[in-house]
Design an enzyme around this catalytic site. Structure first.
Site, PDB file in Angstrom:
ATOM      1  N   TYR A  25      19.745  -7.109  28.693  1.00  0.00           N
ATOM      2  CA  TYR A  25      19.194  -6.098  29.585  1.00  0.00           C
ATOM      3  C   TYR A  25      19.523  -6.445  31.039  1.00  0.00           C
ATOM      4  CZ  TYR A  25      15.809  -3.317  32.147  1.00  0.00           C
ATOM      5  OH  TYR A  25      15.225  -2.462  33.045  1.00  0.00           O
ATOM      6  N   GLU A  47       9.165   3.222  29.765  1.00  0.00           N
ATOM      7  CA  GLU A  47       8.300   2.528  30.718  1.00  0.00           C
ATOM      8  C   GLU A  47       6.840   2.947  30.534  1.00  0.00           C
ATOM      9  OE1 GLU A  47       9.879   2.667  34.678  1.00  0.00           O
ATOM     10  OE2 GLU A  47      11.696   1.623  34.060  1.00  0.00           O
ATOM     11  N   TRP A  55       7.918  -5.781  28.517  1.00  0.00           N
ATOM     12  CA  TRP A  55       9.174  -5.031  28.455  1.00  0.00           C
ATOM     13  C   TRP A  55      10.007  -5.507  27.277  1.00  0.00           C
ATOM     14  CZ3 TRP A  55      10.695  -0.541  29.476  1.00  0.00           C
ATOM     15  CH2 TRP A  55      12.038  -0.204  29.568  1.00  0.00           C
TER      16      TRP A  55
END
Length: 161
Positions: A25, A47, A55
């Site tokens: 990521y 999100e 996350w």
């Protein structure tokens, strides 16, 4: 925010070296501009699902989310009804939170309304980007949890449903 070498020797932000998913990521997505209707809708949706979770949890479920939400195609998700909500609530591959699922559908419908009015999610979001872009943060304390632009964008998104 000292860059640290990862297992491959590449220096990354301190938070990125904990897992292969976070490294990927960081290297391919984090801090890079994102454009496109469905792409921005996906990120906003993920999100929102991340709220209260890490996350990393969301990254590990992202492909399941993409499958479950028809690739985050706004026009498709905007058509979801009660049977789709129940299908998503039964999907162990995603975060099963009814309010977040309903919000994702409502947000697709709001994006579709933008389209009907001749606007786009992409143009709306990017209209709040600061100009010129701020300098890259050098330390953890330089990372703001919000900015005047992010607060104004949140207010406008809320106003538009």
């Amino acid at each position: 925010m000292e860059a640290e070498p990862g297992p491959d020797g590449k220096r990354r932000c301190w938070w990125a070296n904990g897992s292969d998913d976070m490294r990927a990521y960081h290297d391919a997505e984090w801090g890079r501009p994102l454009r496109g209707e469905n792409e921005l809708y996906e990120r906003l949706t993920l999100e929102a699902f991340q709220s209260g979770l890490s996350w990393l949890t969301i990254l590990r479920k992202r492909e399941n989310f993409r499958r479950a939400f028809d690739g985050f195609a706004i026009e498709r998700v905007a058509e979801y009804g009660p049977a789709d909500i129940e299908r998503l609530m039964a999907d162990a591959g995603i975060v099963r939170n009814r309010r977040k699922i309903e919000a994702a559908i409502a947000n697709a419908r709001a994006a579709r309304e933008l389209h009907a009015a001749g606007d786009s999610l992409d143009s709306l979001i990017w209209s709040f980007a600061p100009d010129p872009a701020p300098a890259a943060p050098r330390a953890d304390e330089d990372l703001a949890s919000s900015t005047p632009e992010s607060k104004a964008l949140a207010k406008e998104l809320k106003r538009r449903g």
